[in-house]
Design a protein around this motif. Structure first.
Motif, PDB file in Angstrom:
ATOM      1  N   ASN A  19     -17.123  24.477  13.670  1.00 13.69           N
ATOM      2  CA  ASN A  19     -16.576  25.360  12.744  1.00 13.69           C
ATOM      3  C   ASN A  19     -16.531  24.353  11.378  1.00 13.69           C
ATOM      4  N   SER A  20     -16.265  25.368  10.418  1.00 15.75           N
ATOM      5  CA  SER A  20     -16.357  24.732   8.833  1.00 15.75           C
ATOM      6  C   SER A  20     -15.361  23.678   8.547  1.00 15.75           C
ATOM      7  N   LEU A  22     -15.292  20.850   9.844  1.00 15.25           N
ATOM      8  CA  LEU A  22     -15.788  19.601   9.930  1.00 15.25           C
ATOM      9  C   LEU A  22     -16.170  19.169   8.425  1.00 15.25           C
ATOM     10  N   ILE A  23     -16.422  20.142   7.571  1.00 17.30           N
ATOM     11  CA  ILE A  23     -16.901  19.612   6.246  1.00 17.30           C
ATOM     12  C   ILE A  23     -15.941  20.056   5.070  1.00 17.30           C
ATOM     13  N   SER A  24     -15.188  21.080   5.527  1.00 14.89           N
ATOM     14  CA  SER A  24     -14.351  21.664   4.297  1.00 14.89           C
ATOM     15  C   SER A  24     -13.475  20.571   3.677  1.00 14.89           C
ATOM     16  N   ASP A  25     -12.952  19.472   4.383  1.00 12.47           N
ATOM     17  CA  ASP A  25     -12.356  18.425   3.307  1.00 12.47           C
ATOM     18  C   ASP A  25     -12.639  17.090   4.144  1.00 12.47           C
ATOM     19  N   ASN A  26     -12.042  15.894   3.488  1.00  9.13           N
ATOM     20  CA  ASN A  26     -12.475  14.744   4.189  1.00  9.13           C
ATOM     21  C   ASN A  26     -11.415  14.265   5.408  1.00  9.13           C
ATOM     22  N   MET A  41      -9.937   9.990   5.965  1.00  4.37           N
ATOM     23  CA  MET A  41     -10.797   8.872   5.322  1.00  4.37           C
ATOM     24  C   MET A  41      -9.958   8.206   4.580  1.00  4.37           C
ATOM     25  N   PRO A  42     -10.134   6.872   4.919  1.00  7.51           N
ATOM     26  CA  PRO A  42      -9.100   5.817   4.358  1.00  7.51           C
ATOM     27  C   PRO A  42      -9.550   5.936   2.701  1.00  7.51           C
ATOM     28  N   LEU A 202     -15.935  11.158  11.676  1.00  7.34           N
ATOM     29  CA  LEU A 202     -15.674  11.678  10.330  1.00  7.34           C
ATOM     30  C   LEU A 202     -16.305  10.525   9.551  1.00  7.34           C
ATOM     31  N   MET A 203     -16.269   9.281   9.698  1.00 10.68           N
ATOM     32  CA  MET A 203     -16.844   8.356   8.730  1.00 10.68           C
ATOM     33  C   MET A 203     -18.295   8.128   8.917  1.00 10.68           C
TER      34      MET A 203
END
Lengths: 206, 130
Positions: A19-20, A22-26, A41-42, A202-203
Motif C-alpha cells: 500500500n501507499s 510505505l512511502i507516504s511519510d517517513n 526515521m531517527p 524503512l531505513m
C-alpha cells in the motif's frame, strides 16, 4: 531463536505492506498482537546518540579478551578451520559477473522469444540464489566479529526508541513502545524482532 | 512473494505517482510525501524508481531503442536487463565520444603544426665508406 518463531516473524514482516503507506511519510506501520505500531526515521540527535552507543560498544568489545575484528576472524578461520572468506567473496563476485552476462543476453531478446526469456529468467534466479547462499554463509562466519556485534547493537538500540505504539486512535496519540533500551532487551515477545525488521526496511528500503 | 522493491516499482510505474512526480517538479506546493526532509530509505528508493520509469516511459514513447518495449517494462527481470544494457551502451558511447574528441584534437594539432612549423633541427650523418 527457534526456526518456527523466526518464520512467524518473517510472515509478520511480509504481511499487509502492499500500500501507499510505505512511502507516504517517513514512518512504517505494522500490526502486532492486536495493536498498531509504527517505526519512524531517527532524527539527527538520535542518530548521533545511536552512533555514539555503537562506538562505545565497539571500544568495549575491543578491550575484552577473546574478541576479534573481521580481519582477525578472517585470518583465524583460514588458519584453524580452513574456511577461506576471501575465496567466498571471489565466488560471489564471479556469480555476480555471470548474472550480469545473463541479464545482458536477456536484454537483447525480442518479445516473441518467450521460451528463451523464461529460460534466462530461471538462470538468473539460480545464479542469484547461489550468490545469496554464499553471502549468507560468509555473514554467518563473520557474525562474531566485533564490528558486526556493534552494528547489530546499533540497530537494536535504534529500534528501541524509534518504535511507537498507537494509544489513542481518534486523537492520533502515540507513545514509545519501550521506555528505554533495557525494557527492549527484556521484552521476550516477538515484537523487538519485528520492530527491528521494520526499521531496517524503512531505513534501507530492503 | 512480492518483495518490497517490487511493490515500490509497481507504485512508481503507476500513472498517479508518475503525474505527481512530474507536476511536483514544476509546481511548488505539490508534494509526493508528507515529510520534506529526513526521507526514509523506502522513499529514496521510490524516488529512484519514479525517475527511472519516467526516463524509460519517455524513451519508449520516442522509440529511443528497439530493445525497449512495453512488454519489457511490464517484466522486472527484463527491465533490469534493459537498464544494464542501457548503462553499458551509454558507457560505450561516452568512451567513443571521448576517443573521437581526442582524435579530432590530435588531428587539429597536426594541421596547426603544418601551418606554423616549429624550429628547424639538423642532424649530422656520416655517409662516407668505412
Amino acid at each position: 531463536m527457534e526456526d518456527a518463531n523466526f518464520n512467524e516473524i518473517l510472515n509478520e514482516l511480509q504481511k499487509d505492506t502492499l500500500n501507499s503507506e510505505l512511502i507516504s511519510d517517513n514512518k512504517l506501520h505494522f500490526n502486532y498482537d492486536g495493536c498498531i505500531y509504527r517505526v519512524r526515521m531517527p532524527n539527527q540527535k538520535e542518530n548521533a546518540i545511536a552512533n555514539n552507543y555503537k562506538n562505545n560498544i565497539f571500544v568495549k568489545l575491543l578491550q575484552q579478551d577473546n574478541t576479534l575484528t573481521i580481519k582477525q576472524l578472517t585470518k583465524l578461520l583460514k588458519e584453524k578451520q580452513d574456511i577461506d572468506i576471501e575465496a567466498l567473496e571471489k565466488q560471489a563476485k564471479k556469480l555476480e559477473d555471470e548474472v550480469i552476462q545473463v541479464y545482458l543476453t536477456l536484454a537483447k531478446k525480442k518479445d516473441s522469444e518467450q521460451k528463451s526469456i523464461e529460460d534466462l529468467k530461471k538462470q538468473i534466479d539460480i545464479l542469484r540464489q547461489k550468490r545469496l547462499t554464499i553471502i549468507l554463509e560468509k555473514a554467518e562466519y563473520l557474525t562474531p566479529a566485533i564490528e558486526n556485534q556493534a552494528q547489530d547493537d546499533y540497530y537494536r538500540f535504534m529500534s528501541s526508541f524509534c518504535t511507537e505504539k498507537l494509544i489513542d486512535k481518534d486523537n492520533d496519540v502515540w507513545e514509545k513502545a519501550w521506555k528505554d533500551f533495557s525494557a527492549y532487551e527484556e521484552d521476550n515477545s516477538k515484537l523487538p524482532y519485528i520492530a527491528l525488521g521494520k526499521l531496517t526496511e524503512l531505513m534501507y528500503g530492503v | 512473494m512480492i518483495t518490497l522493491d517490487s511493490q515500490l516499482r509497481k507504485m512508481a510505474q503507476n500513472s498517479y505517482y508518475q503525474n505527481i512526480y512530474k507536476t511536483s517538479e514544476k509546481c511548488y506546493g505539490i508534494k509526493l510525501f508528507a515529510n520534506d526532509t529526513n526521507l526514509s530509505g523506502l522513499q529514496v528508493r521510490f524516488l529512484y524508481w519514479l525517475s527511472t520509469y519516467d526516463v524509460l516511459f519517455t524513451e519508449l514513447a520516442t522509440h529511443e531503442d528497439e530493445l525497449l518495449s512495453s512488454a519489457v517494462l511490464e517484466d522486472e527481470y527484463r527491465t533490469d536487463a534493459y537498464l544494464m544494457y542501457r548503462n553499458k551502451k551509454q558507457d560505450y558511447l561516452w568512451r567513443k565520444h571521448r576517443q573521437d574528441e581526442k582524435e579530432a584534437q590530435q588531428s587539429a594539432n597536426r594541421k596547426k603544426g603544418f601551418k606554423n612549423p616549429g624550429k628547424e633541427s639538423t642532424i649530422n650523418v656520416d655517409l662516407r665508406r668505412e
